[in-house]
Write a protein that holds these residues in place. Sequence first.
Motif, PDB file in Angstrom:
ATOM      1  N   PHE A  84       0.841  -1.196   0.000  1.00  0.00           N
ATOM      2  CA  PHE A  84       0.000   0.000   0.000  1.00  0.00           C
ATOM      3  C   PHE A  84       0.883   1.255   0.000  1.00  0.00           C
ATOM      4  O   PHE A  84       0.556   2.259   0.625  1.00  0.00           O
ATOM      5  CB  PHE A  84      -0.935  -0.007   1.212  1.00  0.00           C
ATOM      6  N   ALA A  85       2.012   1.192  -0.690  1.00  0.00           N
ATOM      7  CA  ALA A  85       2.946   2.312  -0.742  1.00  0.00           C
ATOM      8  C   ALA A  85       2.276   3.559  -1.312  1.00  0.00           C
ATOM      9  O   ALA A  85       1.472   3.492  -2.246  1.00  0.00           O
ATOM     10  CB  ALA A  85       4.162   1.935  -1.592  1.00  0.00           C
ATOM     11  N   GLY A  86       2.628   4.722  -0.755  1.00  0.00           N
ATOM     12  CA  GLY A  86       1.989   5.964  -1.149  1.00  0.00           C
ATOM     13  C   GLY A  86       2.011   6.269  -2.628  1.00  0.00           C
ATOM     14  O   GLY A  86       0.995   6.709  -3.185  1.00  0.00           O
ATOM     15  N   PRO A  87       3.139   6.086  -3.345  1.00  0.00           N
ATOM     16  CA  PRO A  87       3.162   6.411  -4.777  1.00  0.00           C
ATOM     17  C   PRO A  87       2.207   5.578  -5.628  1.00  0.00           C
ATOM     18  O   PRO A  87       1.944   5.930  -6.777  1.00  0.00           O
ATOM     19  CB  PRO A  87       4.618   6.141  -5.165  1.00  0.00           C
ATOM     20  N   LEU A  88       1.690   4.485  -5.093  1.00  0.00           N
ATOM     21  CA  LEU A  88       0.722   3.678  -5.840  1.00  0.00           C
ATOM     22  C   LEU A  88      -0.687   4.264  -5.786  1.00  0.00           C
ATOM     23  O   LEU A  88      -1.536   3.892  -6.600  1.00  0.00           O
ATOM     24  CB  LEU A  88       0.675   2.254  -5.266  1.00  0.00           C
ATOM     25  N   ILE A  89      -0.921   5.166  -4.839  1.00  0.00           N
ATOM     26  CA  ILE A  89      -2.281   5.582  -4.519  1.00  0.00           C
ATOM     27  C   ILE A  89      -2.387   7.093  -4.684  1.00  0.00           C
ATOM     28  O   ILE A  89      -1.885   7.859  -3.848  1.00  0.00           O
ATOM     29  CB  ILE A  89      -2.634   5.146  -3.078  1.00  0.00           C
ATOM     30  N   PRO A  90      -3.019   7.579  -5.751  1.00  0.00           N
ATOM     31  CA  PRO A  90      -2.983   9.003  -6.082  1.00  0.00           C
ATOM     32  C   PRO A  90      -3.422   9.941  -4.962  1.00  0.00           C
ATOM     33  O   PRO A  90      -2.830  11.011  -4.787  1.00  0.00           O
ATOM     34  CB  PRO A  90      -3.919   9.098  -7.292  1.00  0.00           C
ATOM     35  N   VAL A  91      -4.431   9.579  -4.186  1.00  0.00           N
ATOM     36  CA  VAL A  91      -4.921  10.485  -3.147  1.00  0.00           C
ATOM     37  C   VAL A  91      -3.863  10.763  -2.086  1.00  0.00           C
ATOM     38  O   VAL A  91      -3.901  11.792  -1.399  1.00  0.00           O
ATOM     39  CB  VAL A  91      -6.203   9.913  -2.507  1.00  0.00           C
ATOM     40  N   VAL A 125       2.935  11.705   0.830  1.00  0.00           N
ATOM     41  CA  VAL A 125       4.014  10.753   0.571  1.00  0.00           C
ATOM     42  C   VAL A 125       5.325  11.158   1.258  1.00  0.00           C
ATOM     43  O   VAL A 125       6.025  10.304   1.818  1.00  0.00           O
ATOM     44  CB  VAL A 125       4.216  10.549  -0.949  1.00  0.00           C
ATOM     45  N   PRO A 126       5.683  12.468   1.285  1.00  0.00           N
ATOM     46  CA  PRO A 126       6.941  12.838   1.953  1.00  0.00           C
ATOM     47  C   PRO A 126       6.968  12.516   3.449  1.00  0.00           C
ATOM     48  O   PRO A 126       8.052  12.503   4.050  1.00  0.00           O
ATOM     49  CB  PRO A 126       7.029  14.351   1.714  1.00  0.00           C
ATOM     50  N   PHE A 127       5.812  12.279   4.048  1.00  0.00           N
ATOM     51  CA  PHE A 127       5.751  11.986   5.480  1.00  0.00           C
ATOM     52  C   PHE A 127       5.637  10.488   5.762  1.00  0.00           C
ATOM     53  O   PHE A 127       5.425  10.082   6.906  1.00  0.00           O
ATOM     54  CB  PHE A 127       4.561  12.718   6.104  1.00  0.00           C
ATOM     55  N   MET A 128       5.793   9.668   4.710  1.00  0.00           N
ATOM     56  CA  MET A 128       5.581   8.229   4.850  1.00  0.00           C
ATOM     57  C   MET A 128       6.882   7.450   5.026  1.00  0.00           C
ATOM     58  O   MET A 128       6.935   6.256   4.742  1.00  0.00           O
ATOM     59  CB  MET A 128       4.777   7.697   3.656  1.00  0.00           C
ATOM     60  N   GLY A 129       7.924   8.118   5.516  1.00  0.00           N
ATOM     61  CA  GLY A 129       9.159   7.427   5.846  1.00  0.00           C
ATOM     62  C   GLY A 129      10.072   7.219   4.655  1.00  0.00           C
ATOM     63  O   GLY A 129       9.769   7.602   3.515  1.00  0.00           O
ATOM     64  N   PRO A 130      11.218   6.585   4.869  1.00  0.00           N
ATOM     65  CA  PRO A 130      12.239   6.462   3.832  1.00  0.00           C
ATOM     66  C   PRO A 130      11.822   5.616   2.642  1.00  0.00           C
ATOM     67  O   PRO A 130      12.387   5.755   1.561  1.00  0.00           O
ATOM     68  CB  PRO A 130      13.428   5.832   4.571  1.00  0.00           C
ATOM     69  N   THR A 131      10.861   4.731   2.839  1.00  0.00           N
ATOM     70  CA  THR A 131      10.382   3.892   1.737  1.00  0.00           C
ATOM     71  C   THR A 131       8.975   4.284   1.293  1.00  0.00           C
ATOM     72  O   THR A 131       8.356   3.585   0.488  1.00  0.00           O
ATOM     73  CB  THR A 131      10.413   2.407   2.143  1.00  0.00           C
ATOM     74  N   TYR A 132       8.447   5.390   1.815  1.00  0.00           N
ATOM     75  CA  TYR A 132       7.182   5.967   1.383  1.00  0.00           C
ATOM     76  C   TYR A 132       5.994   5.020   1.561  1.00  0.00           C
ATOM     77  O   TYR A 132       5.047   5.030   0.768  1.00  0.00           O
ATOM     78  CB  TYR A 132       7.256   6.436  -0.075  1.00  0.00           C
ATOM     79  N   GLY A 164       3.331  10.107   9.374  1.00  0.00           N
ATOM     80  CA  GLY A 164       2.423  11.221   9.611  1.00  0.00           C
ATOM     81  C   GLY A 164       2.271  11.689  11.026  1.00  0.00           C
ATOM     82  O   GLY A 164       1.309  12.419  11.327  1.00  0.00           O
ATOM     83  N   GLY A 165       3.177  11.324  11.945  1.00  0.00           N
ATOM     84  CA  GLY A 165       3.087  11.833  13.306  1.00  0.00           C
ATOM     85  C   GLY A 165       3.346  13.330  13.369  1.00  0.00           C
ATOM     86  O   GLY A 165       4.178  13.860  12.639  1.00  0.00           O
ATOM     87  N   GLY A 166       2.624  14.041  14.265  1.00  0.00           N
ATOM     88  CA  GLY A 166       2.771  15.477  14.392  1.00  0.00           C
ATOM     89  C   GLY A 166       4.041  15.867  15.133  1.00  0.00           C
ATOM     90  O   GLY A 166       4.498  15.162  16.039  1.00  0.00           O
ATOM     91  N   THR A 167       4.606  17.004  14.773  1.00  0.00           N
ATOM     92  CA  THR A 167       5.822  17.520  15.400  1.00  0.00           C
ATOM     93  C   THR A 167       5.495  18.270  16.686  1.00  0.00           C
ATOM     94  O   THR A 167       4.520  19.026  16.734  1.00  0.00           O
ATOM     95  CB  THR A 167       6.537  18.474  14.429  1.00  0.00           C
ATOM     96  N   GLY A 168       6.292  18.053  17.732  1.00  0.00           N
ATOM     97  CA  GLY A 168       6.173  18.899  18.910  1.00  0.00           C
ATOM     98  C   GLY A 168       6.576  20.323  18.556  1.00  0.00           C
ATOM     99  O   GLY A 168       7.482  20.542  17.757  1.00  0.00           O
ATOM    100  N   VAL A 169       5.885  21.315  19.139  1.00  0.00           N
ATOM    101  CA  VAL A 169       6.119  22.711  18.763  1.00  0.00           C
ATOM    102  C   VAL A 169       6.448  23.521  20.014  1.00  0.00           C
ATOM    103  O   VAL A 169       5.695  23.498  20.981  1.00  0.00           O
ATOM    104  CB  VAL A 169       4.880  23.294  18.054  1.00  0.00           C
ATOM    105  N   PRO A 170       7.555  24.276  20.010  1.00  0.00           N
ATOM    106  CA  PRO A 170       7.960  24.980  21.222  1.00  0.00           C
ATOM    107  C   PRO A 170       7.020  26.092  21.631  1.00  0.00           C
ATOM    108  O   PRO A 170       6.821  26.344  22.813  1.00  0.00           O
ATOM    109  CB  PRO A 170       9.340  25.528  20.873  1.00  0.00           C
ATOM    110  N   GLY A 171       6.412  26.795  20.657  1.00  0.00           N
ATOM    111  CA  GLY A 171       5.546  27.920  20.993  1.00  0.00           C
ATOM    112  C   GLY A 171       4.078  27.607  20.899  1.00  0.00           C
ATOM    113  O   GLY A 171       3.257  28.514  20.821  1.00  0.00           O
TER     114      GLY A 171
END
Length: 331
Positions: free
Chosen positions: A240-247, A252-259, A281-288
Amino acid sequence: MSVFNDFFHVKQSPILSMLGFGGGGTGLAIGGSGGGGLSASGGTTATPGNGYNYHIFETAGGSPGTSTFVVDSGEGTIDVLIVAGGGGGGGGYYTGGAGAGGIQHGVDVAVTPGPYGVIVGAGGAPSPGPAGTTPVASGTGDNSSFDSVTALGGGKGGSGPGANEAESVLAGGSGGAKGYYSSPNTGGPATAQPSPGDYTAYGNPGGINRSPGTTGGGGGGAGVAGSGQQGGNGQPFPTFAGPLIPVLAPVVPFMGPTYDYYGGGGSGGTPGVNLAGGFGGGGTGVPGGGNGTTNGGKTYLGGGGGGSGNPIANPGGGQGGPGIVIVRYAV
């Protein structure tokens, strides 16, 4: 665009061989649906040229999406990926990252003509804070399901100060983590997700807070538990790799080294150096502080929302990422 080139060229071996794109691959090493005689409808369809049809089901405008996958004719087997919504990140000072949505992965699931119900879970609401008094709690992600198999929504991230959430409150498909001021500092557990024999469930607990320094803990990912402030990585699913699925193109850039990672945990908040969320797709901690989106889990991937650090202007945690349900079968 480069991630697609990376996937299809730079990473042609061994990823493409596992997907059956040449190089001697058969697609059997990681399981694959068979039959080739199915005719089905429902959701958004894609046929990427790897020998399979994909049916993609999404949420409906931020609310759980209810739909139906219909086998119109034929009998055979399908592969199914069920991703629940991620939890909402904690709000206030030094708060916890949320757990990713739980995942159920079915391989060679037998189907016959008829309808199969689909529900796609939305992400949990973030805590808006404020700090100083007991903040408004964040929300657990919504469940997703296919037929009778359910993936559980991700656990919420702990808020603070003035909140002292029990581990059970932060439980979910993957567990959320506590904020700095909450004790003891263990994260929420991953709740068991019952699976029939042709499915495997994925989910992990949240990390501990106050490790190191003034931090909230990281939420659990589908593949790895939260570790200190770091949100846990999701689980890769090459079929179910991201590049296979247009939506999935925007995420895709957030799906890890193998997407192909889904279900990343959100990282906790700190006034110092904040960490990106887990792969998938985990959210980043934000300082502010965030605004519900800047440190939110990613749509379609069920990512947990990130926590808030030292919220001068905006004390909010990150919105949980909505989930997805994808069905594939041989053309």
